[in-house]
Write a protein that holds these residues in place. Structure first.
Motif, PDB file in Angstrom:
ATOM      1  N   ASP A  47      10.707  -4.423   3.193  1.00  0.00           N
ATOM      2  CA  ASP A  47      11.786  -5.174   3.816  1.00  0.00           C
ATOM      3  C   ASP A  47      11.306  -6.031   4.991  1.00  0.00           C
ATOM      4  N   HIS A 346      13.662   3.030  -5.132  1.00  0.00           N
ATOM      5  CA  HIS A 346      13.572   2.944  -3.672  1.00  0.00           C
ATOM      6  C   HIS A 346      13.466   4.327  -3.043  1.00  0.00           C
ATOM      7  N   THR A 367      15.623   8.892  -0.212  1.00  0.00           N
ATOM      8  CA  THR A 367      15.821   7.485   0.110  1.00  0.00           C
ATOM      9  C   THR A 367      15.995   7.354   1.615  1.00  0.00           C
ATOM     10  N   SER A 370      18.807   1.671   2.845  1.00  0.00           N
ATOM     11  CA  SER A 370      18.578   0.664   1.803  1.00  0.00           C
ATOM     12  C   SER A 370      17.164   0.090   1.859  1.00  0.00           C
ATOM     13  N   ASN A 372      13.151  -0.310   1.181  1.00  0.00           N
ATOM     14  CA  ASN A 372      12.387  -0.258  -0.059  1.00  0.00           C
ATOM     15  C   ASN A 372      10.944   0.185   0.212  1.00  0.00           C
TER      16      ASN A 372
END
Length: 386
Positions: A47, A346, A367, A370, A372
């Motif tokens: 990201d 992810h 995870t 959000s 990656n």
């Protein structure tokens, strides 16, 4: 990527609490002489958002060998999209490259506190060739100075590819001293042309001489058109130490001593080399390939064709769709796991090192919002005297 205001507030207080919990109080006993085991997983995230200067694209999971992967430290790295990541205990620093072509910097992040695993402020080594970095390695040479002892010369190595059958290996001596605008000595000590090759990874293999390392460069293709595999080079010390530093080495003067072609496998990804365990792992498509006894596999003077992995980890039970980064815990007694990042899910998954085939992770895949996860690196140390 955007966080809600509430999420930002929560992350802020979690960071404050985590940092405070790690901070050594003045009245605590000294840590000098304390022997501590280390299991730290470094995660470099894809990201990058130029409009979000607070996006933290590096994490350290510490410890990584307990019953979850929740104890992490977030770090704001200047890398424009996290690529290959490496930690070296001698350097006491994290090295991170970028995945974006417009970012021509390698990040050097020294540890403010090695005991608690807290990184300090990043410095940057800038060079126009540091694009599409596929792997990093850290090499140290101990030079004897008569009877007065030895001086250690460290090098940060980076392999890059332009994606069109052309790759380079760069060597930077004393990388911690090359950050920022220093002037004087050139930043790059050696530029080594690897010729017609699309490089995919970089690893240093041990030899009987601690000053000699074999350079293992993974590739998707090379000039023989025989498939994907690894090229092994044996003259690293000669190029970095014995010859003048500020030179460009032609591929004709840096030829592999042998190549290993993997049968039926393409798109090789990052590599994890575990000399104590006698293992080397590499991702390929939906699989993780494991090779036993890498010292024997990558020895000899003749190319090896159609080599098959000793075993493969893949299947529905693994939960992996596109495994990418891989890291083996190489500690002799305590090392019981290997870790995998997945570019599609992810996630970060942890597996028992004794497992083969369609195995399940030993804990639920993790995870991190959000974000990656891309490349990963595990720092595993059985006994570290701080």
């Amino acid at each position: 990527m955007k966080f809600s205001f509430q999420s930002c507030i929560i992350l802020f207080f979690v960071s404050i609490i985590g940092f405070t919990a790690c901070k050594k109080l003045d009245d605590e006993p000294s840590n000098i002489g304390r022997v501590t085991q280390i299991s730290r997983l470094y995660i470099s995230f894809l990201d990058y958002d130029p409009n979000n200067s607070s996006l933290k694209n590096m994490m350290i999971v510490d410890p990584a060998d307990t019953n979850n992967l929740d104890n992490f430290y977030q770090y704001l790295s200047p890398a424009k999209g996290g690529g290959p990541i490496l930690f070296d205990a001698n350097a006491k620093a994290v090295f991170q490259a970028s995945i974006t072509a417009q970012d021509t910097f390698l990040q050097v992040i020294p540890f403010a506190n090695d005991l608690y695993g807290i990184p300090g402020n990043a410095g940057q080594i800038g060079y126009r060739g540091f694009t599409n970095v596929k792997g990093l390695a850290y090499y140290t040479y101990a030079q004897q100075n008569g009877t007065s002892g030895s001086a250690t010369i460290p090098f940060l190595l980076a392999v890059t590819t332009n994606g069109s059958n052309s790759s380079m290996l760069y060597g930077v001596s004393t990388p911690s001293g090359k950050t920022g605008s220093k002037g004087g000595a050139p930043i790059i000590d050696k530029q080594i042309n690897l010729g017609n090759m699309v490089a995919s990874s970089l690893t240093l293999l041990n030899t009987d001489d601690k000053n000699e390392k074999l350079v293992l460069v993974g590739f998707d293709s090379d000039d023989t058109k025989s498939g994907s595999g690894f090229a092994v080079y044996s003259t690293l010390k000669q190029q970095l130490i014995d010859k003048a530093r500020d030179t460009i080495v032609n591929s004709d003067n840096f030829k592999p001593m042998m190549r290993v072609y993997i049968k039926g496998k393409t798109k090789l990804g990052p590599v994890s080399y575990a000399p104590n365990k006698g293992l080397l792992a590499v991702t390929s498509g939906t699989e993780i390939l494991f090779f036993k006894d890498p010292k024997t596999l990558f020895s000899g003077a003749k190319d090896k064709m159609n080599v098959e992995p000793d075993y493969v980890v893949s299947g529905a039970n693994t939960g992996l769709l596109r495994p990418w980064g891989v890291a083996i815990d190489d500690r002799l007694n305590e090392g019981k796991f290997f870790y995998v990042s997945d570019l599609t899910n992810h996630t970060i998954s942890r597996f028992p090192l004794v497992g083969e085939g369609d195995i399940k992770p030993d804990i639920a895949a993790k995870t991190y919002g959000s974000l990656n996860p891309n490349y990963i690196f595990l720092d595993g140390r059985s006994a570290t005297n701080f």
